[in-house]
Design a protein around this motif. Structure first.
Motif, PDB file in Angstrom:
ATOM      1  N   GLY A  90       0.839  -1.189   0.000  1.00  0.00           N
ATOM      2  CA  GLY A  90       0.000   0.000   0.000  1.00  0.00           C
ATOM      3  C   GLY A  90       0.873   1.238   0.000  1.00  0.00           C
TER       4      GLY A  90
ATOM      5  N   ASN B 205      -5.189  -3.400   3.571  1.00  0.00           N
ATOM      6  CA  ASN B 205      -4.957  -4.455   2.573  1.00  0.00           C
ATOM      7  C   ASN B 205      -4.515  -5.759   3.238  1.00  0.00           C
ATOM      8  OD1 ASN B 205      -5.609  -2.597   0.635  1.00  0.00           O
ATOM      9  ND2 ASN B 205      -3.517  -2.267  -0.061  1.00  0.00           N
TER      10      ASN B 205
ATOM     11  N   GLU C 122      -3.299   2.267   4.334  1.00  0.00           N
ATOM     12  CA  GLU C 122      -3.676   1.439   3.190  1.00  0.00           C
ATOM     13  C   GLU C 122      -3.079   0.036   3.281  1.00  0.00           C
ATOM     14  OE1 GLU C 122      -3.713   1.495  -1.711  1.00  0.00           O
ATOM     15  OE2 GLU C 122      -2.477   2.951  -0.645  1.00  0.00           O
ATOM     16  N   VAL C 123      -1.812  -0.075   3.632  1.00  0.00           N
ATOM     17  CA  VAL C 123      -1.193  -1.399   3.726  1.00  0.00           C
ATOM     18  C   VAL C 123      -1.809  -2.195   4.875  1.00  0.00           C
ATOM     19  CG1 VAL C 123       0.824  -0.880   5.183  1.00  0.00           C
ATOM     20  CG2 VAL C 123       0.978  -2.673   3.475  1.00  0.00           C
TER      21      VAL C 123
END
Length: 78
Positions: free
Chosen positions: A33, A42, A38-39
């Motif tokens: 990400g 995810n 975001e990572v």
């Protein structure tokens, strides 16, 4: 009976050029990400999908394991 783990361990590291990548230790899940948020999102989604139709005990895990995440960050030196 063997001991089942409560946690799936993952490490989040900075990417080579940009963003971050995450890798689980107990199961074969890798994701990336652009931001830590975001990572992390995810990673959680990828782990859920990986275990969705699987028997977690096949991986040595309890039925609904937690995700323990370590951030590996390099300090900036002047």
């Amino acid at each position: 009976m063997s001991h089942l783990q409560q946690n799936i361990h993952a490490i989040i590291r900075p990417g080579e050029e940009q963003g971050y990548f995450a890798e689980c230790m107990e199961i074969s899940v890798v994701t990336q990400g652009l931001t830590l948020d975001e990572v992390s999102k995810n990673l959680s989604e990828a782990v859920s999908l990986h275990l969705e139709d699987a028997d977690a005990t096949e991986f040595g895990l309890v039925a609904q394991p937690s995700l323990a995440v370590t951030f590996e960050l390099q300090p900036e030196y002047a």
